[in-house]
Design a protein around this motif. Structure first.
Motif, PDB file in Angstrom:
ATOM      1  N   VAL A 172       6.035  -4.681   1.716  1.00 48.86           N
ATOM      2  CA  VAL A 172       6.777  -3.505   2.180  1.00 48.86           C
ATOM      3  C   VAL A 172       7.421  -2.831   0.975  1.00 48.86           C
ATOM      4  CG1 VAL A 172       8.600  -2.650   3.699  1.00 48.86           C
ATOM      5  CG2 VAL A 172       7.238  -4.643   4.383  1.00 48.86           C
ATOM      6  N   LEU A 173       7.196  -1.521   0.869  1.00 44.96           N
ATOM      7  CA  LEU A 173       7.816  -0.724  -0.191  1.00 44.96           C
ATOM      8  C   LEU A 173       9.095  -0.119   0.372  1.00 44.96           C
ATOM      9  CD1 LEU A 173       7.328   0.426  -3.119  1.00 44.96           C
ATOM     10  CD2 LEU A 173       6.439   2.474  -1.972  1.00 44.96           C
ATOM     11  N   ILE A 174      10.238  -0.454  -0.225  1.00 44.03           N
ATOM     12  CA  ILE A 174      11.544  -0.005   0.278  1.00 44.03           C
ATOM     13  C   ILE A 174      12.100   1.057  -0.655  1.00 44.03           C
ATOM     14  CG2 ILE A 174      13.882  -0.727   0.883  1.00 44.03           C
ATOM     15  CD1 ILE A 174      12.762  -3.515   1.419  1.00 44.03           C
ATOM     16  N   ARG A 175      12.446   2.228  -0.073  1.00 45.37           N
ATOM     17  CA  ARG A 175      12.960   3.345  -0.865  1.00 45.37           C
ATOM     18  C   ARG A 175      14.178   3.957  -0.178  1.00 45.37           C
ATOM     19  NH1 ARG A 175       7.880   6.967  -0.530  1.00 45.37           N
ATOM     20  NH2 ARG A 175       7.739   5.822   1.436  1.00 45.37           N
ATOM     21  N   PRO A 176      15.070   4.603  -0.936  1.00 46.28           N
ATOM     22  CA  PRO A 176      16.199   5.313  -0.315  1.00 46.28           C
ATOM     23  C   PRO A 176      15.674   6.467   0.529  1.00 46.28           C
ATOM     24  CG  PRO A 176      16.528   5.033  -2.677  1.00 46.28           C
ATOM     25  CD  PRO A 176      15.114   4.677  -2.402  1.00 46.28           C
ATOM     26  N   HIS A 177      16.346   6.692   1.661  1.00 50.84           N
ATOM     27  CA  HIS A 177      15.939   7.805   2.535  1.00 50.84           C
ATOM     28  C   HIS A 177      17.187   8.297   3.262  1.00 50.84           C
ATOM     29  CE1 HIS A 177      13.046  10.172   4.905  1.00 50.84           C
ATOM     30  NE2 HIS A 177      13.872   9.960   5.916  1.00 50.84           N
ATOM     31  N   GLY A 178      17.714   9.434   2.800  1.00 53.16           N
ATOM     32  CA  GLY A 178      18.932   9.950   3.411  1.00 53.16           C
ATOM     33  C   GLY A 178      20.061   8.936   3.318  1.00 53.16           C
ATOM     34  N   LYS A 179      20.688   8.620   4.452  1.00 48.31           N
ATOM     35  CA  LYS A 179      21.794   7.663   4.482  1.00 48.31           C
ATOM     36  C   LYS A 179      21.294   6.222   4.522  1.00 48.31           C
ATOM     37  CE  LYS A 179      25.190   8.544   7.252  1.00 48.31           C
ATOM     38  NZ  LYS A 179      25.944   8.865   8.504  1.00 48.31           N
ATOM     39  N   GLY A 180      19.997   6.037   4.704  1.00 47.14           N
ATOM     40  CA  GLY A 180      19.486   4.675   4.845  1.00 47.14           C
ATOM     41  C   GLY A 180      18.342   4.365   3.912  1.00 47.14           C
ATOM     42  N   LEU A 181      17.435   3.529   4.411  1.00 45.32           N
ATOM     43  CA  LEU A 181      16.258   3.119   3.653  1.00 45.32           C
ATOM     44  C   LEU A 181      15.024   3.332   4.521  1.00 45.32           C
ATOM     45  CD1 LEU A 181      17.527  -0.329   2.291  1.00 45.32           C
ATOM     46  CD2 LEU A 181      17.297   1.772   0.946  1.00 45.32           C
ATOM     47  N   VAL A 182      13.897   3.560   3.870  1.00 44.95           N
ATOM     48  CA  VAL A 182      12.626   3.602   4.588  1.00 44.95           C
ATOM     49  C   VAL A 182      11.743   2.515   3.980  1.00 44.95           C
ATOM     50  CG1 VAL A 182      11.634   5.381   3.074  1.00 44.95           C
ATOM     51  CG2 VAL A 182      10.706   5.041   5.368  1.00 44.95           C
ATOM     52  N   GLY A 183      11.166   1.716   4.854  1.00 42.72           N
ATOM     53  CA  GLY A 183      10.260   0.664   4.416  1.00 42.72           C
ATOM     54  C   GLY A 183       8.843   1.002   4.863  1.00 42.72           C
ATOM     55  N   THR A 184       7.932   1.099   3.925  1.00 44.30           N
ATOM     56  CA  THR A 184       6.551   1.451   4.237  1.00 44.30           C
ATOM     57  C   THR A 184       5.662   0.242   4.016  1.00 44.30           C
ATOM     58  OG1 THR A 184       6.953   3.717   3.481  1.00 44.30           O
ATOM     59  CG2 THR A 184       4.656   3.034   3.737  1.00 44.30           C
ATOM     60  N   THR A 185       4.982  -0.186   5.075  1.00 44.93           N
ATOM     61  CA  THR A 185       4.031  -1.287   4.903  1.00 44.93           C
ATOM     62  C   THR A 185       2.873  -0.786   4.059  1.00 44.93           C
ATOM     63  OG1 THR A 185       3.011  -0.708   7.025  1.00 44.93           O
ATOM     64  CG2 THR A 185       4.631  -2.483   7.038  1.00 44.93           C
ATOM     65  N   LEU A 186       2.348  -1.649   3.211  1.00 49.21           N
ATOM     66  CA  LEU A 186       1.260  -1.275   2.315  1.00 49.21           C
ATOM     67  C   LEU A 186      -0.055  -1.900   2.772  1.00 49.21           C
ATOM     68  CD1 LEU A 186       2.990  -1.648  -1.183  1.00 49.21           C
ATOM     69  CD2 LEU A 186       2.807   0.389   0.263  1.00 49.21           C
ATOM     70  N   ASN A 187      -1.117  -1.125   2.645  1.00 50.75           N
ATOM     71  CA  ASN A 187      -2.441  -1.661   2.943  1.00 50.75           C
ATOM     72  C   ASN A 187      -2.790  -2.741   1.933  1.00 50.75           C
ATOM     73  OD1 ASN A 187      -3.138   0.142   5.122  1.00 50.75           O
ATOM     74  ND2 ASN A 187      -3.429   1.747   3.605  1.00 50.75           N
ATOM     75  N   PHE A 188      -3.561  -3.736   2.383  1.00 46.93           N
ATOM     76  CA  PHE A 188      -4.048  -4.751   1.466  1.00 46.93           C
ATOM     77  C   PHE A 188      -5.128  -4.126   0.582  1.00 46.93           C
ATOM     78  CE2 PHE A 188      -2.515  -7.240   5.112  1.00 46.93           C
ATOM     79  CZ  PHE A 188      -1.659  -8.111   4.461  1.00 46.93           C
ATOM     80  N   ASP A 189      -5.338  -4.731  -0.575  1.00 47.18           N
ATOM     81  CA  ASP A 189      -6.303  -4.177  -1.518  1.00 47.18           C
ATOM     82  C   ASP A 189      -7.708  -4.108  -0.912  1.00 47.18           C
ATOM     83  OD1 ASP A 189      -6.889  -3.216  -4.255  1.00 47.18           O
ATOM     84  OD2 ASP A 189      -8.117  -5.029  -4.358  1.00 47.18           O
ATOM     85  N   TYR A 190      -8.089  -5.101  -0.104  1.00 41.80           N
ATOM     86  CA  TYR A 190      -9.432  -5.094   0.472  1.00 41.80           C
ATOM     87  C   TYR A 190      -9.589  -4.013   1.546  1.00 41.80           C
ATOM     88  CZ  TYR A 190      -7.764  -7.500   4.721  1.00 41.80           C
ATOM     89  OH  TYR A 190      -7.125  -7.830   5.900  1.00 41.80           O
ATOM     90  N   GLU A 191      -8.480  -3.462   2.032  1.00 42.09           N
ATOM     91  CA  GLU A 191      -8.539  -2.412   3.045  1.00 42.09           C
ATOM     92  C   GLU A 191      -8.717  -1.018   2.441  1.00 42.09           C
ATOM     93  OE1 GLU A 191      -5.778  -3.932   6.699  1.00 42.09           O
ATOM     94  OE2 GLU A 191      -4.721  -3.462   4.833  1.00 42.09           O
TER      95      GLU A 191
END
Length: 299
Positions: free
Chosen positions: A153-172
């Protein structure tokens, strides 16, 4: 977020700091218009049923098992408890393993975004991570078990909170080499590149999600409304077919630049030894004058 239902609850851990978080869906297609399949003659809904591909007989849920297809049409049968044993153990903790520059990860690896908010306690630690990421201009790479799989999961600041984006696996993620393998090698430079940069500069703007409407969704909604009200169904207007054009001339037209070049047809005729129209008229005039002069001398 108070009335939203969390998809997952757990913890974020970086260094020796741990705090509780709740994960919420950030993007969903649930608001799109959905259709049911009906029996045209009765108007009743049609239900889906699993049947044996050979006998055609319905198969009850308790008799359905998962199978992995192997050679010659055979299958390896996996029982529910065997599949469950493959699910990794989870302590519901997003462990941050590294901090990376925000633009270092290619967005083709981005899978699905989720909002991360502090859950009950730990708001101070949550804000510390958020503000630290923002000031350092980095994102956090964390791992945990989400929805039966160990996910990055890539976690980044987003407004007042955080956004976590799941990442595709390399084979995908498929290689781009195959998609671009037929693209010829070309070097674009000179006037064409200058015109392209000019058009880009005149079209610069900012992203506003509200400015992009879902035309299909709006058209289907209008269609349903018209059917309910018994109105004549709206007809879609066919778009005129696009015509192929000369790239350089199209760029000039887009940039509002008038071409100063002579028509190619005239140039081609000149190369072939054919005189331009004005040259022809001049030649005919000169010949006519010569004939008149000879006639006067003869008289």
């Amino acid at each position: 977020m108070a009335t939203a239902r969390a998809n997952w609850k757990g913890f974020i851990r970086f260094g020796d700091v741990t705090f509780a978080v709740a994960l919420y869906t950030a993007a969903s297609s649930s608001e799109r218009i959905a259709f049911n399949t009906l029996n045209r003659s009765t108007g009743n809904r049609v239900r889906r049923e699993f049947v044996d591909s050979e006998t055609g007989q319905p198969v009850e849920r308790d008799d359905q098992v998962k199978g992995y297809e192997i050679e010659n049409g055979g299958y390896v049968v996996l029982e529910p408890d065997e599949v469950a044993s493959a699910v990794p153990d989870s302590d519901k903790t997003l462990r941050i393993e590294a901090f990376v520059p925000c633009d270092e990860i290619d967005d083709v690896y981005f899978d699905k975004p989720y909002y991360l908010a502090p859950d009950k306690m730990g708001a101070d630690a949550f804000k510390l991570l958020r503000d630290g990421l923002r000031q350092a201009k980095v994102a956090a790479l964390a791992r945990t078990v989400l929805f039966r799989r160990l996910r990055t999961v890539l976690i980044r600041p987003h407004g007042k909170g955080l956004v976590g984006t799941t990442l595709n696996f390399d084979y995908e993620v498929r290689s781009s080499a195959e998609a671009f393998e037929d693209l010829p090698e070309m070097k674009i430079e000179g006037e064409m590149l200058d015109l392209a940069k000019h058009i880009i500069n005149t079209k610069k703007g900012t992203f506003d999600a509200k400015a992009f409407d879902d035309r299909y969704e709006a058209a289907v909604a209008e269609l349903v409304k018209a059917k309910i009200e018994g109105r004549t169904l709206p007809k879609s207007k066919a778009s005129p077919p696009s015509k192929p054009s000369d790239l350089l001339e199209a760029l000039r037209e887009s940039a509002g630049v008038t071409s100063s070049r002579k028509p190619r047809r005239t140039a081609a005729k000149a190369d072939a030894g054919e005189s331009p129209p004005k040259a022809k008229r001049a030649s005919r005039t000169k010949t006519s004058r010569s004939k008149t002069s000879r006639s006067k001398r003869a008289a």
